[in-house]
Design a protein around this motif. Structure first.
Motif, short mmCIF file in Angstrom:
data_model
loop_
_atom_site.label_atom_id
_atom_site.label_comp_id
_atom_site.label_asym_id
_atom_site.label_seq_id
_atom_site.Cartn_x
_atom_site.Cartn_y
_atom_site.Cartn_z
N PHE A 5 0.87 -1.17 0.00
CA PHE A 5 0.00 0.00 0.00
C PHE A 5 0.91 1.22 0.00
O PHE A 5 1.69 1.42 0.92
CB PHE A 5 -0.89 -0.03 1.24
CG PHE A 5 -2.06 0.89 1.15
CD1 PHE A 5 -3.17 0.53 0.41
CD2 PHE A 5 -2.07 2.11 1.80
CE1 PHE A 5 -4.27 1.36 0.31
CE2 PHE A 5 -3.16 2.95 1.71
CZ PHE A 5 -4.26 2.58 0.96
N THR A 6 0.84 2.02 -1.07
CA THR A 6 1.77 3.12 -1.25
C THR A 6 1.05 4.46 -1.31
O THR A 6 -0.18 4.53 -1.25
CB THR A 6 2.55 2.93 -2.58
OG1 THR A 6 1.61 3.04 -3.66
CG2 THR A 6 3.25 1.58 -2.64
N VAL A 7 1.84 5.52 -1.45
CA VAL A 7 1.29 6.86 -1.63
C VAL A 7 0.38 6.89 -2.86
O VAL A 7 -0.66 7.55 -2.87
CB VAL A 7 2.43 7.90 -1.75
CG1 VAL A 7 1.88 9.26 -2.14
CG2 VAL A 7 3.22 7.98 -0.46
N LYS A 8 0.75 6.14 -3.89
CA LYS A 8 -0.06 6.04 -5.10
C LYS A 8 -1.48 5.57 -4.76
O LYS A 8 -2.46 6.08 -5.30
CB LYS A 8 0.61 5.07 -6.07
CG LYS A 8 -0.15 4.79 -7.33
CD LYS A 8 0.69 3.86 -8.21
CE LYS A 8 -0.19 2.98 -9.05
NZ LYS A 8 0.56 2.05 -9.87
N ILE A 13 -7.23 6.81 -3.80
CA ILE A 13 -8.43 6.88 -2.96
C ILE A 13 -9.01 8.28 -2.99
O ILE A 13 -10.22 8.47 -3.20
CB ILE A 13 -8.12 6.46 -1.50
CG1 ILE A 13 -7.79 4.97 -1.43
CG2 ILE A 13 -9.31 6.79 -0.58
CD1 ILE A 13 -7.18 4.54 -0.11
N GLY A 14 -8.18 9.29 -2.81
CA GLY A 14 -8.65 10.67 -2.78
C GLY A 14 -9.27 11.11 -4.09
O GLY A 14 -10.40 11.62 -4.13
N ILE A 15 -8.55 10.88 -5.17
CA ILE A 15 -9.06 11.29 -6.49
C ILE A 15 -10.31 10.49 -6.84
O ILE A 15 -11.30 11.04 -7.32
CB ILE A 15 -7.98 11.13 -7.57
CG1 ILE A 15 -6.85 12.15 -7.32
CG2 ILE A 15 -8.56 11.29 -8.97
CD1 ILE A 15 -5.62 11.93 -8.17
N SER A 16 -10.27 9.20 -6.59
CA SER A 16 -11.40 8.34 -6.94
C SER A 16 -12.64 8.63 -6.09
O SER A 16 -13.76 8.56 -6.60
CB SER A 16 -11.00 6.88 -6.81
OG SER A 16 -9.94 6.60 -7.70
N ALA A 17 -12.44 8.95 -4.82
CA ALA A 17 -13.59 9.34 -3.99
C ALA A 17 -14.24 10.59 -4.55
O ALA A 17 -15.47 10.71 -4.58
CB ALA A 17 -13.15 9.55 -2.54
N ALA A 18 -13.41 11.54 -5.03
CA ALA A 18 -13.95 12.77 -5.62
C ALA A 18 -14.71 12.47 -6.91
O ALA A 18 -15.82 12.98 -7.13
CB ALA A 18 -12.82 13.76 -5.89
N TYR A 52 -6.87 -1.21 -8.73
CA TYR A 52 -6.18 -0.96 -7.46
C TYR A 52 -6.49 -1.93 -6.33
O TYR A 52 -5.82 -1.92 -5.32
CB TYR A 52 -6.48 0.46 -6.97
CG TYR A 52 -5.80 1.52 -7.78
CD1 TYR A 52 -4.45 1.79 -7.62
CD2 TYR A 52 -6.51 2.25 -8.72
CE1 TYR A 52 -3.81 2.77 -8.37
CE2 TYR A 52 -5.89 3.24 -9.47
CZ TYR A 52 -4.55 3.48 -9.30
OH TYR A 52 -3.93 4.44 -10.04
N GLY A 53 -7.53 -2.71 -6.47
CA GLY A 53 -7.85 -3.69 -5.45
C GLY A 53 -8.91 -3.25 -4.46
O GLY A 53 -9.46 -2.14 -4.54
N PRO A 54 -9.22 -4.15 -3.50
CA PRO A 54 -10.36 -3.95 -2.61
C PRO A 54 -10.24 -2.80 -1.62
O PRO A 54 -11.25 -2.15 -1.32
CB PRO A 54 -10.48 -5.28 -1.88
CG PRO A 54 -9.21 -6.01 -2.11
CD PRO A 54 -8.58 -5.44 -3.33
N ILE A 55 -9.07 -2.53 -1.10
CA ILE A 55 -8.94 -1.46 -0.09
C ILE A 55 -9.21 -0.10 -0.72
O ILE A 55 -10.01 0.69 -0.21
CB ILE A 55 -7.56 -1.50 0.59
CG1 ILE A 55 -7.40 -2.78 1.40
CG2 ILE A 55 -7.36 -0.27 1.49
CD1 ILE A 55 -6.00 -3.02 1.93
#
Length: 183
Positions: A5-8, A13-18, A52-55
């Motif tokens: 799990f990286t900064v990427k 998560i942030g961009i995709s949540a938006a 990106y996977g489940p998390i």
């Protein structure tokens, strides 16, 4: 998909949540059933999950849905949680679809369609209505009707748009063994 799990992943998560929030809030189609729309955010969530996977997909779905609810009528936690769970389900498809290898043919499309349909039906026909009953003491007939409509419509929309998104993404990847060393 990397195992670390990286900064990427955090940025994703942030961009995709938006993006999920924008799609969920502004790009929906009414079904005629109160508080139940056909959401174009879920096909995007499948792409996110497979890449990106489940998390990442679970958190993006949870956060994006929460933002959507909080900017409209208030948080409806049973469905927010369900969106997060759906993202996790979609992320589990990554193990069966080698998208990073540029592969998304008939076999992968079949796997995707079966997986996303099962995930949508479990999430919207079972998890969300039970959450409504347990958290909000909603009438079972009302919430199961909403869940059935959401499950079926989201499975169809996710299937159609999701295949297009995943096919397009796979085409941006180099197929394994397609590059040969020149002499």
């Amino acid at each position: 998909m990397s195992k670390k799990f990286t900064v990427k992943h955090i940025v994703a998560i942030g961009i995709s949540a938006a993006v999920f929030f924008i799609l969920k809030r502004f790009v929906t189609i009414p079904t005629g059933i109160p508080n139940t729309d056909i959401a174009t955010a879920y096909p995007f969530l499948t792409l996110l999950g497979v890449v990106y996977g489940p998390i990442v997909a679970g958190l993006a779905g949870f956060i994006g849905h929460a933002l959507g609810d909080l900017t409209t009528y208030g948080a409806w936690w049973s469905w927010i949680i369900a969106s997060g769970i759906l993202g996790v389900f979609f992320g589990l498809l990554a193990k069966r679809i080698p998208i990073e290898q540029g592969t998304f043919g008939k076999k992968e499309i079949g796997t995707f369609l079966v997986g996303e349909t099962i995930a949508n039906l479990i999430t919207w026909v079972v998890i969300a209505p039970i959450g409504d009953i347990l958290i909000y003491a909603e009438a079972p007939s009302k919430v199961f009707t909403q869940g059935i409509v959401a499950g079926i419509t989201n499975a169809i929309v996710t299937g159609v748009i999701g295949v297009i998104l995943l096919k397009a993404y796979a085409q941006t990847k180099t197929k394994k063994g397609s590059l040969n060393k020149e002499d």
